[in-house]
Design an enzyme around this catalytic site. Structure first.
Site, PDB file in Angstrom:
ATOM      1  N   ASP A  11       0.854  -1.204   0.000  1.00 64.21           N
ATOM      2  CA  ASP A  11       0.000   0.000   0.000  1.00 64.21           C
ATOM      3  C   ASP A  11       0.889   1.253   0.000  1.00 64.21           C
ATOM      4  OD1 ASP A  11       0.933  -0.509   2.613  1.00 64.21           O
ATOM      5  OD2 ASP A  11      -0.810   0.404   3.572  1.00 64.21           O
ATOM      6  N   HIS A 246       9.535  -0.307   9.056  1.00 63.65           N
ATOM      7  CA  HIS A 246       8.639  -1.474   9.032  1.00 63.65           C
ATOM      8  C   HIS A 246       8.793  -2.314   7.758  1.00 63.65           C
ATOM      9  CE1 HIS A 246       6.724   0.264  12.526  1.00 63.65           C
ATOM     10  NE2 HIS A 246       6.444   1.372  11.859  1.00 63.65           N
TER      11      HIS A 246
END
Ligand code: BDR
Ligand code: CA
Length: 315
Positions: A11, A246
């Site tokens: 995303d 992340h």
């Protein structure tokens, strides 16, 4: 060396962009497709960013399949422009596709995932760094992907760290907890790269200065980073432009799993109420009988950060 063939479900998102460029800069990895999902922004924006990133990287040959616009059960709750910028790319002004010829393939992401895994049994690593909606839909379409996939690696969840979008939930799991519950229950050979490790691996102003002075990928990452750095300063009070890494850390695990150590625990996902999106790991191995998941708990953080920076600086 045989390269790992990966499907990258994403995303984008600043850290997603870093992870994709890291993969494209890594000889261990062959990205065979990119699938997009809502999350850090709308599906229109994340798909545009995926197309633009591959165009920028001169890898428009890699197919992009557009995926889910919303979670499986819940309404779309929130996107994360406050962390990633209005364009979800650090406010560099990516409001259109860079080239009108850039288009996703006709096949939707879930179908593309299912067909690609089934066409190459035992060969495909699926790395998902956004909400797990596309993978859950692929599982509904073709349950045999559980046996046919080589490995599923997700960036998401947490065993022992507080959440980053609620007291207990990590963003990707929180965004579609029903999809995550399906994925954790399915029996995939599954590795969870959660906040337990991704918040240990930091990059800071020194790293971005080095990238700014490097090649095309490095300069681009240094360009998209400042908004994301500022979001970390506001949210956590991090000094020196520090960020958590992340999605690049999840890609680093795919590149070199020896930099991490995990524990195999059953994990269930809370789907509603104040615990929505919480990943609950049975650390006593006594209470849950769902399939064990490789939960990464330890990381050689300096070496992972070094891998990310050196690779991004190399192109
Ligand atoms: C995850 O949420 C998204 O904002 C990031 O891209 C990453 O995948 C971190 O919780
Ligand atoms: Ca992401």
């Amino acid at each position: 060396m045989s390269r790992k063939r990966i499907l990258f479900d994403t995303d984008p998102g600043v850290d997603d962009a870093m992870a994709l460029l890291l993969a494209l800069a890594s000889p261990e990895i062959e990205v065979i497709g990119v699938t997009t999902v809502f999350g850090n922004s709308t599906i229109a924006a994340t798909t545009r960013n995926a197309l633009n990133l591959l165009h920028f990287a001169e890898r428009a040959d890699i197919p992009v399949a557009r995926g889910a616009a919303r979670p499986m059960v819940l309404p779309l709750q929130r996107t994360a422009e406050h962390v990633h910028g209005d364009d979800a790319m650090g406010n560099i002004g990516w409001h259109d596709v860079l080239d009108p010829n850039l288009k996703p393939i006709e096949v939707p992401a879930a179908q593309f995932i299912a067909e690609t895994i089934m066409a190459h049994p035992g060969a495909i690593t699926l790395l998902a760094v956004g909400p797990l909606t596309n993978l859950a839909l692929a599982l509904q379409l073709e349950p045999r992907i559980v046996q046919a996939v080589r490995e599923v690696v997700i960036m998401g969840g947490s065993v022992s760290m507080p959440g980053n979008v609620s007291p207990v939930a990590e963003a990707n799991i929180h965004a579609d907890p029903h999809a995550a519950a399906m994925v954790f229950n399915a029996g995939f050979p599954l590795t969870m790269v959660g906040l337990d490790v991704t918040m240990q691996v930091k990059m800071d102003d020194n790293d971005f200065a080095r990238l700014r002075a490097a090649g095309r990928f490095g300069k681009f990452v240094a360009q998209i980073a400042p908004f994301y750095q500022e979001a970390h300063r506001r949210r956590y009070g991090y000094p020196n432009g520090q960020i958590d890494t992340h999605d690049p850390s999840a890609m680093a695990y795919v590149i070199d799993p020896t930099l991490f150590e995990g524990e195999h625990w059953s994990v269930v996902v809370a789907t509603e109420g104040p615990a929505q999106g919480m990943t609950i790991a049975d650390r006593r191995r006594r209470f849950l009988d769902t399939p064990p998941v490789n939960c990464l708990m330890r990381v050689d953080a300096p070496r992972v950060a070094q891998l990310i920076v050196e690779r991004l600086a190399s192109v």
